[in-house]
Motif scaffolding. Structure first.
Motif, PDB file in Angstrom:
ATOM      1  N   HIS A 124      63.367  28.837 128.860  1.00 32.52           N
ATOM      2  CA  HIS A 124      63.373  29.945 129.828  1.00 32.52           C
ATOM      3  C   HIS A 124      63.646  29.444 131.243  1.00 32.52           C
ATOM      4  N   ALA A 125      63.242  28.198 131.553  1.00 33.61           N
ATOM      5  CA  ALA A 125      63.496  27.658 132.884  1.00 33.61           C
ATOM      6  C   ALA A 125      64.989  27.442 133.110  1.00 33.61           C
ATOM      7  N   LEU A 126      65.697  26.979 132.079  1.00 37.15           N
ATOM      8  CA  LEU A 126      67.147  26.785 132.180  1.00 37.15           C
ATOM      9  C   LEU A 126      67.870  28.131 132.270  1.00 37.15           C
ATOM     10  N   ILE A 127      67.345  29.120 131.552  1.00 36.88           N
ATOM     11  CA  ILE A 127      67.940  30.461 131.605  1.00 36.88           C
ATOM     12  C   ILE A 127      67.764  31.044 133.007  1.00 36.88           C
ATOM     13  N   GLU A 128      66.573  30.926 133.563  1.00 35.13           N
ATOM     14  CA  GLU A 128      66.319  31.436 134.908  1.00 35.13           C
ATOM     15  C   GLU A 128      67.180  30.709 135.936  1.00 35.13           C
ATOM     16  N   GLU A 129      67.403  29.424 135.726  1.00 40.66           N
ATOM     17  CA  GLU A 129      68.274  28.649 136.615  1.00 40.66           C
ATOM     18  C   GLU A 129      69.695  29.188 136.588  1.00 40.66           C
ATOM     19  N   LYS A 130      70.184  29.490 135.390  1.00 39.30           N
ATOM     20  CA  LYS A 130      71.533  30.051 135.249  1.00 39.30           C
ATOM     21  C   LYS A 130      71.610  31.440 135.893  1.00 39.30           C
ATOM     22  N   VAL A 131      70.574  32.233 135.723  1.00 39.85           N
ATOM     23  CA  VAL A 131      70.538  33.565 136.326  1.00 39.85           C
ATOM     24  C   VAL A 131      70.622  33.456 137.842  1.00 39.85           C
ATOM     25  N   ALA A 132      69.889  32.503 138.417  1.00 39.44           N
ATOM     26  CA  ALA A 132      69.911  32.315 139.868  1.00 39.44           C
ATOM     27  C   ALA A 132      71.294  31.910 140.356  1.00 39.44           C
ATOM     28  N   GLU A 133      72.018  31.163 139.543  1.00 36.35           N
ATOM     29  CA  GLU A 133      73.346  30.685 139.922  1.00 36.35           C
ATOM     30  C   GLU A 133      74.383  31.804 139.923  1.00 36.35           C
ATOM     31  N   MET A 134      74.338  32.676 138.933  1.00 39.69           N
ATOM     32  CA  MET A 134      75.435  33.632 138.757  1.00 39.69           C
ATOM     33  C   MET A 134      75.057  35.092 138.979  1.00 39.69           C
ATOM     34  N   SER A 135      73.747  35.413 139.034  1.00 39.49           N
ATOM     35  CA  SER A 135      73.288  36.798 139.222  1.00 39.49           C
ATOM     36  C   SER A 135      74.006  37.765 138.288  1.00 39.49           C
ATOM     37  N   PRO A 136      73.823  37.611 136.973  1.00 40.94           N
ATOM     38  CA  PRO A 136      74.494  38.514 136.029  1.00 40.94           C
ATOM     39  C   PRO A 136      73.928  39.921 136.128  1.00 40.94           C
ATOM     40  N   ASP A 137      74.680  40.873 135.602  1.00 45.24           N
ATOM     41  CA  ASP A 137      74.195  42.249 135.565  1.00 45.24           C
ATOM     42  C   ASP A 137      73.131  42.435 134.487  1.00 45.24           C
ATOM     43  N   LEU A 138      73.168  41.565 133.466  1.00 41.92           N
ATOM     44  CA  LEU A 138      72.295  41.728 132.309  1.00 41.92           C
ATOM     45  C   LEU A 138      72.168  40.401 131.588  1.00 41.92           C
ATOM     46  N   VAL A 139      70.964  40.098 131.119  1.00 43.49           N
ATOM     47  CA  VAL A 139      70.725  38.931 130.254  1.00 43.49           C
ATOM     48  C   VAL A 139      70.399  39.441 128.865  1.00 43.49           C
ATOM     49  N   LEU A 140      71.056  38.894 127.852  1.00 44.66           N
ATOM     50  CA  LEU A 140      70.774  39.268 126.466  1.00 44.66           C
ATOM     51  C   LEU A 140      70.243  38.070 125.706  1.00 44.66           C
ATOM     52  N   LYS A 141      69.152  38.279 124.978  1.00 38.37           N
ATOM     53  CA  LYS A 141      68.553  37.202 124.188  1.00 38.37           C
ATOM     54  C   LYS A 141      68.025  37.764 122.881  1.00 38.37           C
ATOM     55  N   SER A 142      68.201  37.013 121.811  1.00 37.18           N
ATOM     56  CA  SER A 142      67.637  37.418 120.525  1.00 37.18           C
ATOM     57  C   SER A 142      66.121  37.358 120.610  1.00 37.18           C
ATOM     58  N   MET A 143      65.471  38.315 119.986  1.00 46.18           N
ATOM     59  CA  MET A 143      64.027  38.437 120.088  1.00 46.18           C
ATOM     60  C   MET A 143      63.327  37.478 119.138  1.00 46.18           C
ATOM     61  N   ALA A 144      62.310  36.801 119.668  1.00 47.28           N
ATOM     62  CA  ALA A 144      61.477  35.924 118.849  1.00 47.28           C
ATOM     63  C   ALA A 144      60.072  36.511 118.816  1.00 47.28           C
ATOM     64  N   HIS A 145      59.453  36.539 117.646  1.00 52.91           N
ATOM     65  CA  HIS A 145      58.131  37.147 117.496  1.00 52.91           C
ATOM     66  C   HIS A 145      57.078  36.055 117.339  1.00 52.91           C
ATOM     67  N   GLU A 146      56.107  36.062 118.252  1.00 49.13           N
ATOM     68  CA  GLU A 146      54.982  35.133 118.165  1.00 49.13           C
ATOM     69  C   GLU A 146      53.724  35.874 118.604  1.00 49.13           C
ATOM     70  N   ASN A 147      52.576  35.432 118.066  1.00 52.65           N
ATOM     71  CA  ASN A 147      51.340  36.075 118.496  1.00 52.65           C
ATOM     72  C   ASN A 147      50.884  35.517 119.844  1.00 52.65           C
ATOM     73  N   LEU A 148      49.804  36.106 120.397  1.00 52.20           N
ATOM     74  CA  LEU A 148      49.368  35.745 121.737  1.00 52.20           C
ATOM     75  C   LEU A 148      49.021  34.268 121.845  1.00 52.20           C
ATOM     76  N   LEU A 149      48.324  33.704 120.864  1.00 49.31           N
ATOM     77  CA  LEU A 149      47.946  32.304 120.929  1.00 49.31           C
ATOM     78  C   LEU A 149      49.180  31.408 120.937  1.00 49.31           C
ATOM     79  N   GLN A 150      50.162  31.723 120.096  1.00 51.34           N
ATOM     80  CA  GLN A 150      51.399  30.940 120.079  1.00 51.34           C
ATOM     81  C   GLN A 150      52.111  31.038 121.415  1.00 51.34           C
ATOM     82  N   ARG A 151      52.084  32.204 122.045  1.00 52.86           N
ATOM     83  CA  ARG A 151      52.724  32.356 123.343  1.00 52.86           C
ATOM     84  C   ARG A 151      52.069  31.448 124.372  1.00 52.86           C
ATOM     85  N   LEU A 152      50.726  31.440 124.389  1.00 53.16           N
ATOM     86  CA  LEU A 152      50.011  30.635 125.362  1.00 53.16           C
ATOM     87  C   LEU A 152      50.265  29.148 125.144  1.00 53.16           C
ATOM     88  N   LEU A 153      50.392  28.745 123.885  1.00 55.61           N
ATOM     89  CA  LEU A 153      50.575  27.326 123.577  1.00 55.61           C
ATOM     90  C   LEU A 153      52.024  26.884 123.739  1.00 55.61           C
TER      91      LEU A 153
END
Length: 308
Positions: free
Chosen positions: A96-125
């Motif tokens: 996500h840090a590399l994606i945000e870096e690219k967004v800052a560089e080019m200011s796209p109109d939209l970012v598209l990403k495939s959805m990944a499903h994880e529970n809250l604990l997995q997200r925190l870890l």
């Protein structure tokens, strides 16, 4: 919403690329340019494992070249079709840090990403990239589900009383975006507001407990009035508006399934790190519950292109 430059996050180790498929569909309907970003990282090539820095650099370069070749092969049919594509392969973590870096560089109109499903604990870890982008991506974020895309219905989830601390302007932004996408992409637009009174068991005011039914009636009337006032500012047909009693986390997934919604529009605001990690936006809590694509909008900044 302008659709001129779309940034597509490519999953480096997946045979299916739902985000790319959705971006191609959008490009065919809008003539948008596609910018593909692939973020690669291998712990085996981490600096701490190498005594020879030159060898490390060559190994990483070889891996990135290999991923670049794979990506070129993936998009070859799209280039032959005439779509304009720009490819970028980068090394690093977290993604996500590399994606945000690219967004800052080019200011796209939209970012598209495939959805990944994880529970809250997995997200925190593991700092799930979808979760992090919902929180931090400054431009509209389209999270794409796997499965066949029907492209028929979209729904904007609204909060006219701002119970989730969202600014009033965000609802207007959601409505304008829904109207624009409906016209540009041929999707039927729906407008939904979910509301729920406090359960009787959580009401501690003696007067409210005594007149609980009256409280529920007044609460419902307040939400209906606010919803109607909001939508009354736009040319929206009454059958396309839906006021549903229930908590958003339960009512939204049910509505999405019942109405065969393909794209759900939701707003999200920036909060503190701890607040968002433990509680999350409604959009984050919906992430693992809905069966459709999710488009997340952040409040527009003054003077943004959308306001001009």
């Amino acid at each position: 919403m302008h659709l001129h430059q779309l940034l597509v996050v490519i999953e480096p180790h997946q045979s299916l690329q739902p985000a790319l498929e959705r971006a191609v569909w959008l490009a065919r309907n809008s003539q948008a340019q596609l910018y593909l970003l692939l973020v690669e990282y291998s712990a085996a090539l981490d600096a701490s494992r190498f005594f020879d820095s030159a060898l490390q650099v060559r190994a990483r370069a070889a891996l990135l070249e290999q991923r670049g070749t794979w990506l070129e092969e993936l998009v070859a049919p799209l280039r032959a079709e005439g779509l304009e594509l720009h490819l970028d392969v980068r090394w690093g973590k977290p993604p996500h840090a590399l994606i945000e870096e690219k967004v800052a560089e080019m200011s796209p109109d939209l970012v598209l990403k495939s959805m990944a499903h994880e529970n809250l604990l997995q997200r925190l870890l593991h700092s799930n990239s979808c979760w992090q982008l919902v929180r931090h991506c400054p431009v509209p974020l389209w999270l794409v589900q796997q499965g066949e895309w029907q492209g028929r219905n979209l729904c904007a989830a609204l909060d006219p009383l701002h119970s989730a601390d969202k600014p009033a302007a965000l609802d207007h932004q959601l409505i304008r975006t829904a109207i624009g996408l409906s016209e540009q992409l041929g999707l039927q637009a729906h407008y939904l507001h979910c509301h729920a009174p406090l359960p009787r068991s959580l009401v501690f005011d003696a007067e409210l407990v005594t007149n609980y039914e009256d409280y529920v009636t007044r609460s419902g009337a307040q939400h209906r009035e606010a919803f109607e006032q909001l939508l009354g500012q736009y040319p929206i047909a009454l059958p396309d508006t839906h006021l549903v009693e229930g908590f958003a986390e339960e009512a939204l997934p049910h509505f999405v399934g019942e109405r065969q919604i393909d794209l759900l529009l939701m707003g999200a605001i920036a909060r503190g790190q701890l607040d968002t990690a433990l509680i999350g936006h409604t959009a984050e809590r919906i992430l693992d519950s809905v069966s459709c694509d999710l488009l997340i909008l952040k409040p527009e900044t003054p003077g943004s292109a959308e306001e001009q």
